[in-house]
Design a protein around this motif. Sequence first.
Motif, short mmCIF file in Angstrom:
data_model
loop_
_atom_site.label_atom_id
_atom_site.label_comp_id
_atom_site.label_asym_id
_atom_site.label_seq_id
_atom_site.Cartn_x
_atom_site.Cartn_y
_atom_site.Cartn_z
N LEU A 1 12.15 -14.15 34.50
CA LEU A 1 13.25 -14.64 34.41
C LEU A 1 14.34 -15.04 34.19
N ALA A 2 14.08 -16.24 32.96
CA ALA A 2 14.88 -16.25 31.83
C ALA A 2 15.93 -15.05 31.45
N GLU A 3 15.68 -14.44 30.99
CA GLU A 3 16.22 -13.07 29.82
C GLU A 3 17.23 -12.75 31.30
N ASN B 1 4.81 -11.60 32.10
CA ASN B 1 5.25 -13.42 31.53
C ASN B 1 6.56 -13.80 32.60
N ARG B 2 6.57 -13.88 34.05
CA ARG B 2 7.77 -13.94 35.28
C ARG B 2 8.85 -14.82 34.50
N ASP C 1 24.16 -11.46 25.86
CA ASP C 1 24.92 -12.76 26.56
C ASP C 1 26.10 -12.21 27.99
N ASP C 2 25.72 -12.54 28.65
CA ASP C 2 26.51 -12.72 29.91
C ASP C 2 27.21 -10.74 29.93
N ALA D 1 11.31 -6.50 31.92
CA ALA D 1 12.13 -7.65 31.93
C ALA D 1 12.70 -8.64 30.93
N ALA D 2 11.20 -8.76 30.58
CA ALA D 2 11.16 -10.07 29.31
C ALA D 2 12.53 -9.31 27.96
N GLU D 3 12.55 -8.11 28.27
CA GLU D 3 13.17 -7.93 26.48
C GLU D 3 13.69 -6.84 27.17
N THR D 4 15.30 -7.24 27.73
CA THR D 4 15.93 -6.04 28.46
C THR D 4 17.04 -4.94 27.24
#
Length: 193
Positions: A129-131, A124-125, A107-108, A100-103
Amino acid sequence: MSTSKTQALDRAFGHPQGFLGHLGGLLMAWGNAATEHRLVEVARLTPEETALVVGPGPGVGLKAAAEQAGRVVGVDPSEEMLALSRHRCGDGVELRKGTAAETGEADDAVDVVLSVNNVQLWENRPAALAELFRVLRPGGRLLLSAHEKWLPVTRHELADEAAAAGFTDLQTWTWQPPGLGTLAAQLRARKPA
């Protein structure tokens, strides 16, 4: 719980690997199927959309998403789960090792992010979530579901964390899967248009 039992559970479900990971994947396919299908139903995917499935495990929800969305990508850190997803879905989806942190998405790049029984494994939630916010297009949707009893925070705290990452239109609810499934905490949010 003893260290050896904890390690076995982690190899079966947390970070699936080897025989235990394969067995855990089969159990996940059976135990999570109703929730996977329900989350895809709530997402209301269209053929014009791209969906990112985080932690697809054995690919039940991934396959359901691929039947509706135009492009579907699954990211999982487990080679065993990627193999099970590949077997279940064939060439209809893109699969890659990731979290989830490194997909690995630009962008977009996606319209919808889906994840079932995976958020409790995110190391690291806030970073995850930022990713997910970064890879969603403006107006894109985030849909998460997890066994409520295994969430490290309440669903309302999870919604607060999503809001801190920039998500809006947050909704949380619980859903009881049919049969013996445990109560699922679910969250839906949007990236502002």
